[in-house]
Design an enzyme around this catalytic site. Structure first.
Site, PDB file in Angstrom:
ATOM      1  N   ASP A  58       4.204  23.480   2.874  1.00 30.58           N
ATOM      2  CA  ASP A  58       4.648  24.366   1.791  1.00 30.58           C
ATOM      3  C   ASP A  58       5.193  23.583   0.594  1.00 30.58           C
ATOM      4  OD1 ASP A  58       7.065  23.542   2.842  1.00 30.58           O
ATOM      5  OD2 ASP A  58       7.883  25.556   3.175  1.00 30.58           O
ATOM      6  N   ASP A 111       4.128  18.135   2.788  1.00 35.68           N
ATOM      7  CA  ASP A 111       5.147  17.872   3.807  1.00 35.68           C
ATOM      8  C   ASP A 111       4.656  18.394   5.152  1.00 35.68           C
ATOM      9  OD1 ASP A 111       5.410  20.593   3.294  1.00 35.68           O
ATOM     10  OD2 ASP A 111       7.580  20.607   3.552  1.00 35.68           O
ATOM     11  N   SER A 159       9.743  21.888   8.867  1.00 40.07           N
ATOM     12  CA  SER A 159       9.307  21.503   7.532  1.00 40.07           C
ATOM     13  C   SER A 159       9.251  19.978   7.344  1.00 40.07           C
ATOM     14  CB  SER A 159      10.220  22.163   6.495  1.00 40.07           C
ATOM     15  OG  SER A 159       9.737  22.015   5.195  1.00 40.07           O
ATOM     16  N   ASP A 179       4.986  20.961   7.031  1.00 36.50           N
ATOM     17  CA  ASP A 179       4.451  22.306   7.246  1.00 36.50           C
ATOM     18  C   ASP A 179       3.629  22.812   6.067  1.00 36.50           C
ATOM     19  OD1 ASP A 179       6.597  22.798   5.519  1.00 36.50           O
ATOM     20  OD2 ASP A 179       6.984  24.770   6.383  1.00 36.50           O
TER      21      ASP A 179
END
Length: 445
Positions: free
Chosen positions: A245, A241, A102, A243
């Protein structure tokens, strides 16, 4: 409920090269997941990743483990976490795997799973995988081994899905938008979505090299985005960010617009259009001003524990469609099954187009209270928050704030820290109150 050895709230995560983020563990994890999932029907698993250099190593190890258990892996390459959730559903795969840490630096990585419905794996399946990890590894007969393939049009499919959530009669023509993709998984997705909807797009953070993910860019560091928005006189800026999400936004004046404000804009639009269906789920860290602004609109609001997993649990329990965190995880349950930065940003852009208002104007109703956070380290042992003297100081501060602010005291789950948070309308008062409580914690630990 059985205690987890490997799975945390967001899959398995750690520093690359240190257990459990090692190639041998990834191999065994792929095999264990394959053995459990192979009993449930479909024999294909999608594997997506962000742009970390370690993703190559981990996807290969996972694929080998799955193949040994008799499951086939379909690689979709660098892809946002919410895209993996969506594609797992559309391909009717048995599961989806995301290789990502992430918003963390490149030297961390993680492995998490989605079910065939695009949601986190049920607890009993995670527990079964953990139990299988303790078994000796074997291999199916050669004729039953899994195969590896690549889905070449995965990015295009997800781009079209994102666009489908934006009204067909609307356009972003005339909008100048700076997009910061954190050198992460949205680098080839978000700019294309916005351009195809008509916007003029200026890109930053779209040149991943395997090691620059989240480095002084993206949703966790918006300084470069703020500077660029002001320099090119853009209408707004969007920061995802690593990833994809999470979403943070910047208005045309360079002001940060965080997850609480984004959630408010989306919920207010749903109320106006008759699509609210219940209320809004925030977290213990959601700004009090969000709660008050929703109350003014008679929109119910509840707080879940910190973590999008807990937000989603509350949403599902209540049958509500909207939830999120101030960190930028925004879940719109009738559009995707997990936090989706691109879809959340399109929902805000829809409100801007619909009302012919700037992002700055849309956030006026939810000017956030100043929030002061102080981390106090203690020696371990007894929890200082159980101390009577600390409780007395906290009660005194609460009485002083008298409904115009709030405090949140919590013990870190990973290190010997007490997190002291105070928010209220006056920044100076919030600072004084936070320091007073922090001093009490120090003196009694």
């Amino acid at each position: 409920m059985a205690e987890r050895k490997y799975f945390g709230t967001d899959g398995v995560r750690g520093k690359v090269g240190q257990f459990p983020i090692t190639p041998d563990f990834a191999l065994k994890l792929g095999w264990a997941a394959g053995k459990v999932l192979a009993t449930q029907g479909s024999r294909q698993v999608l594997i997506g990743k962000d742009t970390r250099i370690s993703g190559y190593m981990l996807e290969s190890a996972l694929e080998a483990g799955l193949a040994a258990a008799g499951l086939s892996a379909a690689f979709i390459g660098p892809m946002p976490t919410p895209a993996v959730a969506y594609l797992t559903r559309t391909f009717r795969a048995e599961a989806g795997i995301v290789i990502s840490a992430s918003h963390n630096p490149y030297y961390d990585n993680g492995i998490k799973f989605f079910s065939s419905q695009g949601t986190k794996l049920p607890d009993d399946v995670e527990i079964a995988i953990e139990a299988m990890l303790d078994e000796p590894m074997d291999c199916v007969e050669s004729a039953e081994l899994g195969r590896a393939s690549r889905i070449n049009d995965a990015a295009g499919r997800y781009i079209e899905f994102c666009k489908s959530t934006f009204p067909a009669h609307m356009s972003l023509e005339g909008y100048k938008i700076v997009v910061d993709c954190a050198n992460g998984a949205t680098y080839h997705i978000a700019p294309n979505v916005l351009r195809e909807l008509g916007a003029e797009v200026i890109e930053i953070g779209t040149e991943p090299n395997g090691m620059n993910i989240n480095e002084k860019c993206g949703a966790t560091d918006i300084k470069a985005l703020q500077d660029k928005v002001l320099a090119v006189k853009a209408d707004l800026g969007l920061a995802y960010d690593g990833d994809g999400d999470r979403i943070m936004m910047v208005d045309h004046l360079g002001h940060k617009v965080d997850g609480d404000q984004i959630l408010f804009i989306i919920a207010r639009e749903a109320l106006r259009s008759g699509n609210l269906k219940g209320g809004v789920v925030g977290t213990l860290m959601s700004n009090m001003r969000l709660e008050l602004a929703l109350k003014e609109l008679a929109i119910p609001f509840v707080r879940a524990n910190v973590g999008d997993r807990y937000v989603l649990e509350q949403m599902q329990e209540r049958g509500w469609l909207f939830g999120g965190e101030n960190s930028g995880h925004i879940i719109i349950a009738d559009k995707n099954t997990t936090g989706d930065g691109i879809i959340a940003s399109l929902a805000v852009l829809q409100a801007m187009v619909d009302h012919k208002m700037s992002l700055h104007e849309l956030t006026r109703a939810v000017q956030l209270f100043p929030q002061v956070l102080i981390n106090v380290r203690f020696a371990g042992g007894a929890n200082p928050l159980e101390n009577d003297a600390v409780k007395a100081v906290a009660k005194s501060v609460e009485e002083r704030l008298a409904g115009k602010g709030r405090i949140l005291l919590r013990k870190s789950g990973t290190e010997p820290l007490i997190r002291v948070m105070v928010e209220c309308e006056e920044a100076d008062l919030a600072q004084r109150c936070a320091e007073e409580i922090a001093e009490a914690v120090k003196a009694n630990s």
